[in-house]
Design a protein around this motif. Sequence first.
Motif, mmCIF file in Angstrom:
data_model
loop_
_atom_site.group_PDB
_atom_site.id
_atom_site.type_symbol
_atom_site.label_atom_id
_atom_site.label_comp_id
_atom_site.label_asym_id
_atom_site.label_seq_id
_atom_site.Cartn_x
_atom_site.Cartn_y
_atom_site.Cartn_z
ATOM 1 N N MET A 107 -43.713 12.114 0.780
ATOM 2 C CA MET A 107 -43.515 10.782 0.204
ATOM 3 C C MET A 107 -43.459 10.903 -1.314
ATOM 4 S SD MET A 107 -45.832 7.354 0.770
ATOM 5 C CE MET A 107 -45.363 5.818 -0.019
ATOM 6 N N ASN A 108 -42.445 10.311 -1.922
ATOM 7 C CA ASN A 108 -42.313 10.385 -3.370
ATOM 8 C C ASN A 108 -43.342 9.490 -4.051
ATOM 9 O OD1 ASN A 108 -40.089 12.111 -3.251
ATOM 10 N ND2 ASN A 108 -38.665 10.383 -2.999
ATOM 11 N N PRO A 109 -43.931 9.972 -5.157
ATOM 12 C CA PRO A 109 -44.896 9.139 -5.873
ATOM 13 C C PRO A 109 -44.210 7.930 -6.475
ATOM 14 C CG PRO A 109 -44.345 11.085 -7.158
ATOM 15 C CD PRO A 109 -43.713 11.276 -5.804
ATOM 16 N N PRO A 110 -44.930 6.816 -6.599
ATOM 17 C CA PRO A 110 -44.321 5.619 -7.176
ATOM 18 C C PRO A 110 -43.940 5.852 -8.634
ATOM 19 C CG PRO A 110 -46.693 5.356 -6.987
ATOM 20 C CD PRO A 110 -46.348 6.623 -6.260
ATOM 21 N N LYS A 111 -42.866 5.211 -9.031
ATOM 22 C CA LYS A 111 -42.431 5.322 -10.420
ATOM 23 C C LYS A 111 -43.356 4.484 -11.314
ATOM 24 C CE LYS A 111 -37.564 6.209 -9.438
ATOM 25 N NZ LYS A 111 -36.156 5.753 -9.659
ATOM 26 N N THR A 112 -43.490 4.929 -12.544
ATOM 27 C CA THR A 112 -44.334 4.197 -13.491
ATOM 28 C C THR A 112 -43.526 3.881 -14.738
ATOM 29 O OG1 THR A 112 -46.310 4.302 -14.884
ATOM 30 C CG2 THR A 112 -45.209 6.385 -14.422
ATOM 31 N N ASP A 113 -43.886 2.794 -15.391
ATOM 32 C CA ASP A 113 -43.215 2.441 -16.636
ATOM 33 C C ASP A 113 -44.088 2.770 -17.845
ATOM 34 O OD1 ASP A 113 -45.163 0.558 -16.394
ATOM 35 O OD2 ASP A 113 -43.862 -1.180 -16.698
ATOM 36 N N ALA A 114 -45.118 3.614 -17.604
ATOM 37 C CA ALA A 114 -45.983 4.008 -18.720
ATOM 38 C C ALA A 114 -45.153 4.733 -19.769
ATOM 39 C CB ALA A 114 -47.111 4.892 -18.231
ATOM 40 N N ARG A 115 -45.406 4.417 -21.003
ATOM 41 C CA ARG A 115 -44.680 5.058 -22.098
ATOM 42 C C ARG A 115 -45.583 5.158 -23.317
ATOM 43 N NH1 ARG A 115 -40.141 0.622 -22.175
ATOM 44 N NH2 ARG A 115 -40.729 0.722 -19.977
ATOM 45 N N ARG A 116 -45.224 6.049 -24.202
ATOM 46 C CA ARG A 116 -46.018 6.238 -25.416
ATOM 47 C C ARG A 116 -45.724 5.117 -26.387
ATOM 48 N NH1 ARG A 116 -45.868 12.046 -27.456
ATOM 49 N NH2 ARG A 116 -47.891 12.227 -26.450
ATOM 50 N N HIS A 117 -46.773 4.513 -26.922
ATOM 51 C CA HIS A 117 -46.630 3.383 -27.836
ATOM 52 C C HIS A 117 -47.017 3.725 -29.279
ATOM 53 C CE1 HIS A 117 -45.826 0.630 -24.523
ATOM 54 N NE2 HIS A 117 -46.863 1.139 -23.880
ATOM 55 N N HIS A 118 -47.208 4.993 -29.560
ATOM 56 C CA HIS A 118 -47.564 5.352 -30.936
ATOM 57 C C HIS A 118 -46.895 6.673 -31.291
ATOM 58 C CE1 HIS A 118 -50.286 8.186 -28.991
ATOM 59 N NE2 HIS A 118 -50.567 8.716 -30.161
ATOM 60 N N ASP A 119 -46.868 6.954 -32.576
ATOM 61 C CA ASP A 119 -46.325 8.207 -33.085
ATOM 62 C C ASP A 119 -47.474 9.206 -33.173
ATOM 63 O OD1 ASP A 119 -45.303 10.343 -34.457
ATOM 64 O OD2 ASP A 119 -44.438 9.172 -36.096
ATOM 65 N N PRO A 120 -47.493 10.238 -32.337
ATOM 66 C CA PRO A 120 -48.623 11.175 -32.339
ATOM 67 C C PRO A 120 -48.697 12.046 -33.586
ATOM 68 C CG PRO A 120 -46.896 11.953 -30.869
ATOM 69 C CD PRO A 120 -46.491 10.579 -31.313
ATOM 70 N N GLU A 121 -47.696 11.980 -34.438
ATOM 71 C CA GLU A 121 -47.724 12.760 -35.678
ATOM 72 C C GLU A 121 -48.483 12.034 -36.789
ATOM 73 O OE1 GLU A 121 -46.621 15.863 -35.847
ATOM 74 O OE2 GLU A 121 -46.212 15.607 -33.696
ATOM 75 N N ILE A 122 -48.762 10.760 -36.576
ATOM 76 C CA ILE A 122 -49.452 9.976 -37.613
ATOM 77 C C ILE A 122 -50.962 10.127 -37.458
ATOM 78 C CG2 ILE A 122 -49.940 7.647 -38.466
ATOM 79 C CD1 ILE A 122 -47.090 6.889 -37.772
ATOM 80 N N ARG A 123 -51.620 10.559 -38.521
ATOM 81 C CA ARG A 123 -53.078 10.661 -38.542
ATOM 82 C C ARG A 123 -53.583 10.079 -39.848
ATOM 83 N NH1 ARG A 123 -52.240 15.435 -35.268
ATOM 84 N NH2 ARG A 123 -51.687 16.689 -37.069
#
Length: 356
Positions: free
Chosen positions: A1-17
């Motif tokens: 059975m294929n896993p359900p699709k997700t619409d999770a996405r990255r909401h920030h720039d990981p290069e910014i500190r």
Amino acid sequence: MNPPKTDARRHHDPEIRGFASDNYAGAHPEVLAALALANGGHQVAYGEDDYTDHLQRVIRSHFGASAEAFPVFNGTGANVVALQALTDRWGAVICAESAHINVDEGGAPERMGGLKLLPVSTPDGKLTPDLIDRQAYGWDDEHRAMPQVVSITQNTELGTVYTPDEVRAICEHAHAHGMKVHLDGARIANAAASLNVPMRAFTNAAGVDVLSFGGTKNGALFGEAVVVLDQDAVSHMKHLRKLSMQLASKMRFVSVQLEALLAKDLWLRNARHSNEMAQRLAEGVRAVHGVEILHPVQANAVFARLPHDVSERLQKRYRFYFWDEAAGDVRWMCSFDTSEDDVDGFVAALKEEMAR
């Protein structure tokens, strides 16, 4: 059975500190790997799992054979549970005026813990026996909350560090007055790295009764622990943790993070790196005319004073907080993932804004 699709996405720039807080940093990859390892299958809830059991052995390797860890969700929870365990209903806690329990916990020790804080003004965030004596009196006065605990923070909210001898002097003084000693160790790893000593040197070996051990600021996703060092100093810890809403049902996911930090040297590697980045930042800042460093840089914090308008412009480029906005004082924090390029870029931006 294929896993359900997700619409999770990255909401920030990981290069910014930025330099606002070590709480801004993510979780260390080794901690995330440990969480994945602990996932899957069923484990007994509420701390009866294999990971929490193994954490006890790891904790004892750092803090002695009598140490016992009680994992909790966060630092405020750790402090409230620990202080409740050390006080009677009529008890009070002596602390530095700048202490986290006094300034940054929303009144939780007093409102939720039902105890009284007795703050003392200090020049560098550190208590001494003489400073403690400003509040250590009136044990038989029914009109005054009874001083029963001295709480110190290692390292302090001003980035300064107690030496083992300083902690030992406080413990001996407090115990001589019948008081117990709590250490808020939200950044205990940074203090140990700064002193280049084991954590036990300024905790159980120095006479501390109960410790709030911090993981979140040093690479954990979430989770801290109350570590009881003197079993005779407390009672009913399990009940207090539950009463204080700090008992995790899936405790293995707190315990495995602390194990990942402590079982080897990840806690120390992370702390040494953040301390080194703070030293690099301080060295760069000292070369900027018009910027004053306010306190010794002994851990991963740099406190400075500079023109208010410069700080406001700089905050648009890098996140950080005012410490005393009226005076122009700011705090810059380094984390386990702060890079040399982060520091050098910030110092360059500071120079540009100071030159405008």
